[in-house]
Scaffold this motif. Structure first.
Motif, mmCIF file in Angstrom:
data_model
loop_
_atom_site.group_PDB
_atom_site.id
_atom_site.type_symbol
_atom_site.label_atom_id
_atom_site.label_comp_id
_atom_site.label_asym_id
_atom_site.label_seq_id
_atom_site.Cartn_x
_atom_site.Cartn_y
_atom_site.Cartn_z
ATOM 1 N N MET A 39 -10.105 19.333 -0.334
ATOM 2 C CA MET A 39 -10.553 18.504 0.779
ATOM 3 C C MET A 39 -9.896 17.139 0.669
ATOM 4 S SD MET A 39 -12.771 18.492 3.347
ATOM 5 C CE MET A 39 -14.212 19.504 2.988
ATOM 6 N N LEU A 40 -9.413 16.625 1.781
ATOM 7 C CA LEU A 40 -8.859 15.270 1.796
ATOM 8 C C LEU A 40 -9.749 14.391 2.659
ATOM 9 C CD1 LEU A 40 -6.619 13.324 1.008
ATOM 10 C CD2 LEU A 40 -5.389 14.005 3.071
ATOM 11 N N MET A 41 -10.377 13.418 2.039
ATOM 12 C CA MET A 41 -11.219 12.483 2.783
ATOM 13 C C MET A 41 -10.342 11.322 3.233
ATOM 14 S SD MET A 41 -13.868 14.229 2.420
ATOM 15 C CE MET A 41 -15.133 13.203 3.139
ATOM 16 N N LEU A 42 -10.359 11.036 4.516
ATOM 17 C CA LEU A 42 -9.445 10.018 5.042
ATOM 18 C C LEU A 42 -9.917 8.594 4.799
ATOM 19 C CD1 LEU A 42 -8.332 11.654 8.368
ATOM 20 C CD2 LEU A 42 -7.017 11.349 6.290
ATOM 21 N N GLY A 43 -11.204 8.425 4.654
ATOM 22 C CA GLY A 43 -11.706 7.077 4.426
ATOM 23 C C GLY A 43 -11.773 6.287 5.711
ATOM 24 N N ALA A 44 -12.341 5.104 5.618
ATOM 25 C CA ALA A 44 -12.556 4.287 6.811
ATOM 26 C C ALA A 44 -11.261 3.636 7.255
ATOM 27 C CB ALA A 44 -13.593 3.215 6.508
ATOM 28 N N ALA A 45 -11.033 3.628 8.556
ATOM 29 C CA ALA A 45 -9.908 2.873 9.094
ATOM 30 C C ALA A 45 -10.215 1.390 8.894
ATOM 31 C CB ALA A 45 -9.720 3.187 10.573
ATOM 32 N N GLY A 46 -9.179 0.635 8.626
ATOM 33 C CA GLY A 46 -9.385 -0.796 8.461
ATOM 34 C C GLY A 46 -9.573 -1.210 7.015
ATOM 35 N N ALA A 47 -10.038 -0.297 6.192
ATOM 36 C CA ALA A 47 -10.226 -0.646 4.778
ATOM 37 C C ALA A 47 -8.896 -0.552 4.046
ATOM 38 C CB ALA A 47 -11.230 0.289 4.146
ATOM 39 N N SER A 48 -8.631 -1.501 3.182
ATOM 40 C CA SER A 48 -7.392 -1.480 2.418
ATOM 41 C C SER A 48 -7.505 -0.481 1.277
ATOM 42 C CB SER A 48 -7.092 -2.874 1.871
ATOM 43 O OG SER A 48 -5.873 -2.846 1.180
ATOM 44 N N MET A 49 -6.476 0.325 1.105
ATOM 45 C CA MET A 49 -6.495 1.370 0.082
ATOM 46 C C MET A 49 -5.450 1.113 -0.998
ATOM 47 S SD MET A 49 -8.791 3.548 1.113
ATOM 48 C CE MET A 49 -9.741 3.813 2.601
ATOM 49 N N VAL A 50 -4.753 0.005 -0.896
ATOM 50 C CA VAL A 50 -3.713 -0.305 -1.879
ATOM 51 C C VAL A 50 -4.031 -1.649 -2.527
ATOM 52 C CG1 VAL A 50 -1.256 -0.750 -2.246
ATOM 53 C CG2 VAL A 50 -1.966 0.960 -0.575
ATOM 54 N N VAL A 51 -4.128 -1.638 -3.826
ATOM 55 C CA VAL A 51 -4.324 -2.881 -4.560
ATOM 56 C C VAL A 51 -3.078 -3.102 -5.404
ATOM 57 C CG1 VAL A 51 -5.683 -4.090 -6.299
ATOM 58 C CG2 VAL A 51 -6.812 -2.572 -4.656
ATOM 59 N N THR A 52 -2.449 -4.230 -5.208
ATOM 60 C CA THR A 52 -1.207 -4.496 -5.931
ATOM 61 C C THR A 52 -1.464 -5.455 -7.078
ATOM 62 O OG1 THR A 52 0.133 -4.134 -3.973
ATOM 63 C CG2 THR A 52 1.128 -5.423 -5.741
ATOM 64 N N ILE A 53 -0.977 -5.057 -8.236
ATOM 65 C CA ILE A 53 -1.064 -5.931 -9.402
ATOM 66 C C ILE A 53 0.305 -6.553 -9.585
ATOM 67 C CG2 ILE A 53 -1.541 -6.030 -11.862
ATOM 68 C CD1 ILE A 53 -3.072 -3.323 -11.406
ATOM 69 N N ARG A 54 0.381 -7.834 -9.356
ATOM 70 C CA ARG A 54 1.682 -8.525 -9.438
ATOM 71 C C ARG A 54 2.181 -8.512 -10.883
ATOM 72 N NH1 ARG A 54 4.398 -8.203 -5.656
ATOM 73 N NH2 ARG A 54 3.233 -8.182 -3.739
ATOM 74 N N PRO A 55 3.485 -8.570 -11.045
ATOM 75 C CA PRO A 55 4.010 -8.640 -12.400
ATOM 76 C C PRO A 55 3.437 -9.866 -13.115
ATOM 77 C CG PRO A 55 5.781 -8.385 -10.816
ATOM 78 C CD PRO A 55 4.528 -8.608 -10.030
ATOM 79 N N ALA A 56 3.069 -9.685 -14.357
ATOM 80 C CA ALA A 56 2.487 -10.789 -15.111
ATOM 81 C C ALA A 56 3.426 -11.996 -15.132
ATOM 82 C CB ALA A 56 2.183 -10.337 -16.532
ATOM 83 N N LEU A 57 4.729 -11.717 -15.128
ATOM 84 C CA LEU A 57 5.705 -12.805 -15.197
ATOM 85 C C LEU A 57 5.548 -13.767 -14.033
ATOM 86 C CD1 LEU A 57 8.983 -10.973 -16.179
ATOM 87 C CD2 LEU A 57 7.585 -12.481 -17.580
ATOM 88 N N ALA A 58 5.293 -13.225 -12.829
ATOM 89 C CA ALA A 58 5.264 -14.059 -11.638
ATOM 90 C C ALA A 58 4.003 -14.908 -11.561
ATOM 91 C CB ALA A 58 5.368 -13.174 -10.396
#
Lengths: 152, 95
Positions: A39-58
């Motif tokens: 089963m693939l749950m699509l989740g709510a539209a509008g909610a962000s599904m990507v969390v980016t971890i910036r490189p520690a250097l930056a």
């Protein structure tokens, strides 16, 4: 991926969210029984599904200004520098004397961005020091500091 | 955007932690946590499967997964939104 666990959690979450919504539960039950496909749950539209971890250097805003780069690196201590940044034996013709102290992040930043000279140096020295740092590679002393400064 | 084709930027190693896919994107040096259905969408446009329009991505997802009677339009809307997010993060590019 451990799809089974993910799907199970998603199913439970969906059922919790559905609460007393009986038709939704019934449909899900029928779907699960009728098919072994995942089963693939699509989740709510509008909610962000990507969390980016910036490189520690930056992110090292404070350390950028306080980190230091020995020129040349300790393994080549005492060496002089050609205009292209290569390290040569002391008093080599056309080479410049290295700085007596490691260069500070703030000074390097000002030299790179504003063309300032390192304190007490000639333009030839500053340019040779910058050329040296541009040639630094991962694993060499000062590389991380220099990358951080340039990433800002 | 409707008819544009998108593809994952590169084959990316991914591990699953706490229900998230953790993806390292070498080109940017950034690490991303992806919640479902983003890893599934990313896999549907991986280098092995090629670029696809949002509609084609929906078709691929339907082939891979049971989507509990979701209408095509609803799936396409979510896919378009996730693709925009993936594009902004650099994990996906227009082909």
């Amino acid at each position: 991926m451990s799809e089974d666990r993910t799907d199970g959690a998603a199913d439970r979450a969906a059922q919790d969210a559905a609460g007393s919504d009986a038709p939704t539960d019934a449909v899900q039950g029928a779907g699960a029984g009728a098919s072994t496909r995942r089963m693939l749950m699509l989740g709510a539209a509008g909610a962000s599904m990507v969390v980016t971890i910036r490189p520690a250097l930056a992110q090292t805003a404070t350390s950028v200004l306080t980190c230091q780069i020995p020129v040349p690196q300790p393994r080549q201590s005492g060496g002089w520098l050609m205009a292209d940044g290569t390290v040569v034996p002391p008093y080599t013709r056309n080479a410049v004397r290295p700085p007596s102290q490691p260069l500070k992040g703030q000074e390097i930043r000002e030299a790179l961005l504003q063309g300032r000279l390192y304190p007490g140096t000639t333009r030839e020295q500053t340019q040779a020091y910058t050329a040296y740092m541009l040639r630094l590679q991962n694993g060499q002393s000062g590389f991380t500091c220099f990358v951080s400064i340039r990433a800002k | 955007m409707a008819a544009r084709r998108h593809i994952a930027d590169a084959a990316m190693p991914s591990v699953t932690m706490e229900g998230f896919a953790v993806v390292f994107h070498a080109a940017s040096g950034a690490t991303h946590l992806l919640a479902s259905p983003v890893p599934e969408i990313l896999a549907a446009i991986g280098p092995d499967r090629g670029a696809a329009t949002p509609d084609e991505i929906v078709t691929r997802l339907r082939a891979d997964y049971d989507m509990d009677g979701e209408a095509d339009d609803d799936v396409a809307a979510v896919v378009a939104e996730r693709i925009a997010e993936l594009t902004a993060s650099g994990l996906v590019r227009a082909a």
